[in-house]
Scaffold this active site. Sequence first.
Site, PDB file in Angstrom:
ATOM      1  N   SER A 127       0.843  -1.193   0.000  1.00 38.79           N
ATOM      2  CA  SER A 127       0.000   0.000   0.000  1.00 38.79           C
ATOM      3  C   SER A 127       0.873   1.237   0.000  1.00 38.79           C
ATOM      4  CB  SER A 127      -0.887   0.003   1.249  1.00 38.79           C
ATOM      5  OG  SER A 127      -1.526   1.258   1.418  1.00 38.79           O
ATOM      6  N   TYR A 140      -2.996  -1.224  10.175  1.00 33.95           N
ATOM      7  CA  TYR A 140      -2.886  -1.592   8.760  1.00 33.95           C
ATOM      8  C   TYR A 140      -1.507  -1.212   8.214  1.00 33.95           C
ATOM      9  CZ  TYR A 140      -3.791  -1.469   3.714  1.00 33.95           C
ATOM     10  OH  TYR A 140      -3.723  -1.650   2.359  1.00 33.95           O
TER      11      TYR A 140
END
Length: 247
Positions: A127, A140
């Site tokens: 990400s 996350y």
Amino acid sequence: MKTVLITGCSSGYGLETARRFHAEGWSVIATMRSPRHDILPNSKRLRLLALDVTDPDSVSAAIAESGPIDALVNNAGIGVVGAFEATPMSHIRKVFDTNTFGVMAMTQAVIPQFRARRSGVVVNVTSSVTLASMPLAAAYTASKTAITGFTGSLAHELAAFDIRVKLVEPGYAPTTRFAHNTTMRVEDLIPEAYAEFAAPIFAQFAAPSLVTTEADVAEAVWQAANDLSGQLHFPAGDDAVALAQAG
């Protein structure tokens, strides 16, 4: 004909990546926890397999059933948005089980065949939060940042066996419904004390200036899987590319 195994193909990046590799003439093994035969074309070059990357028996069974593969795309992942203070440790462990340990388990399972043939590529999808941290995504971010370090180290380790290891770093893709693939609701993770802080962040999520599409990520994965250079990082989407360049 080359074969790719892709995790997390029920929607989003994984589904679009499976379509891209299939369109390019590869044999595709599209995996997901509960296979859906209505989302991918009916083709002799495409197989759907049940796979839970957090279950060692499921990982072993999927690799055995897949046979020889040329590329592994570790795409399966779950998101979590919320104040870290309000995020239960049980949920954080679930995030790491999929985003971090699931990637490691799948990679460890395919290395022996890659090493024996002295060929193969592992593409790990992380990400853009690994390029620039964002608030309300601490767990996350940690799970994905761990994979950045893992991938960089592993790339050195496996180069001796002509195995390539790559990172694809997608930006923000509103259409993937980030954080909706877990049992925790976002509103449960924003205590009243954080409401004022969180409001402008969620407003920015709702109207981002730059976004990433599933096609952007599929293209980056395709480029990474076929790249023969020493390039490790492949940002995907205009926002991720901007962050990487600013980095």
